[in-house]
Enzyme design. Structure first.
Site, mmCIF file in Angstrom:
data_model
loop_
_atom_site.group_PDB
_atom_site.id
_atom_site.type_symbol
_atom_site.label_atom_id
_atom_site.label_comp_id
_atom_site.label_asym_id
_atom_site.label_seq_id
_atom_site.Cartn_x
_atom_site.Cartn_y
_atom_site.Cartn_z
ATOM 1 N N HIS A 168 0.808 -1.106 -0.054
ATOM 2 C CA HIS A 168 -0.009 -0.086 0.015
ATOM 3 C C HIS A 168 0.868 1.234 -0.155
ATOM 4 O O HIS A 168 0.510 2.170 0.451
ATOM 5 C CB HIS A 168 -0.967 0.016 1.148
ATOM 6 C CG HIS A 168 -2.105 -1.045 0.905
ATOM 7 N ND1 HIS A 168 -2.855 -1.419 2.081
ATOM 8 C CD2 HIS A 168 -2.383 -1.792 0.014
ATOM 9 C CE1 HIS A 168 -3.781 -2.439 1.555
ATOM 10 N NE2 HIS A 168 -3.512 -2.641 0.403
ATOM 11 N N GLU A 180 -6.818 -12.502 17.612
ATOM 12 C CA GLU A 180 -8.378 -12.580 17.257
ATOM 13 C C GLU A 180 -8.637 -13.523 15.952
ATOM 14 O O GLU A 180 -9.561 -13.518 15.413
ATOM 15 C CB GLU A 180 -8.833 -11.215 16.838
ATOM 16 C CG GLU A 180 -8.954 -10.417 18.319
ATOM 17 C CD GLU A 180 -8.973 -9.035 17.786
ATOM 18 O OE1 GLU A 180 -9.040 -8.465 16.586
ATOM 19 O OE2 GLU A 180 -8.493 -8.262 18.806
#
Ligand SMILES: [Zn+2]
Length: 246
Positions: A118, A217
């Site tokens: 990015h 997570e």
């Protein structure tokens, strides 16, 4: 995780490794991820700031958002996870790090083969001639006024050299992923909310390359071994265990 890394993973970490990292690894260095409700700037969410349309409509606001992030990032230090990955590069036969992060923390920690999907928040790109230049951070003001949005010597408007919504990721980074993933001995996926959408993990699994996902997570999956711990806690121990086998 008890007994991790096992011998097989430890051996593979010494060979050809592809590391995928995303926002989670920089969060532990205090860099906000700009997701969720606290991600607003002057009432605008990232979709209203990080796009070519937003930059065309309000270049000063977009630049000021980046200036805020650049100044915040000046004091951010790499954390234990960044340093562990730099150690891994020294230890492995070949290590390719592909990140969706635009911050310089991997490079500051010492990683050399870094591909930035990015772009780089510390570079500018001319919207006209496309020239990319390093930003002189020390010379940057806290914010721009309407008149001083930076211009290229060709007269074109300078923008942050980052990939915005609706734009293609960095093609060099995509090519590196496509070339390195099929022949890797191990893929290490670390805190990767930003790279998941490219399907790199699935690509590796389809070539039979084992994937270790370090994410408090995260979820395990076919061919994916989950280490449900923060990267800054587990990666250094993992690399040390490979360097000094008991
Ligand atoms: Zn130019």
């Amino acid at each position: 995780m008890e007994g991790f890394p096992d011998q097989q993973v430890a051996e593979r970490l010494r060979r050809k490794v592809v590391v995928l990292t995303g926002a989670g690894i920089s969060a532990a260095s205090g860099l906000p991820t700009f997701r969720g409700s606290d991600g607003l700037y002057e009432g605008l969410n990232p979709y209203e700031l990080a796009s070519p349309e937003a930059f065309a409509a309000r270049p000063v606001t977009v630049w000021n958002w980046y200036l805020m992030r650049i100044h915040q990032g000046k004091h951010a230090e790499p954390n234990a996870a960044h340093y562990a990955l730099a150690d891994l590069e020294n230890m492995a036969e070949r290590c390719t790090l592909i990140t969706s992060n635009v911050d310089p923390l991997h490079e500051r920690a010492g990683s050399k083969r870094v591909f930035k999907l990015h772009g780089n928040i510390l570079e500018t790109r001319c919207t006209h001639c496309l020239t990319v230049k390093d930003l002189d951070v020390a010379a940057l003001p806290d914010r721009y006024e309407k008149a001083d949005v930076p211009l290229c010597s060709c007269g074109g408007r300078l923008r942050p050299n980052v990939v915005w919504f609706g734009e293609y990721p960095n093609q060099k980074a995509i090519r590196a992923a496509e070339e390195e993933l099929p022949k890797a001995d191990l893929v290490l996926e670390v805190g990767t909310s930003g790279v998941v959408s490219y399907g790199f993990t699935e690509l590796a699994v389809s070539f039979g390359v084992p994937v270790v996902r370090v994410n408090p997570e995260g979820q395990a999956g076919p061919g994916v071994l989950l280490v449900r711990q923060p990267a800054e806690e587990v990666l250094a121990a993992m690399i040390a265990a490979v360097q000094n086998p008991t």
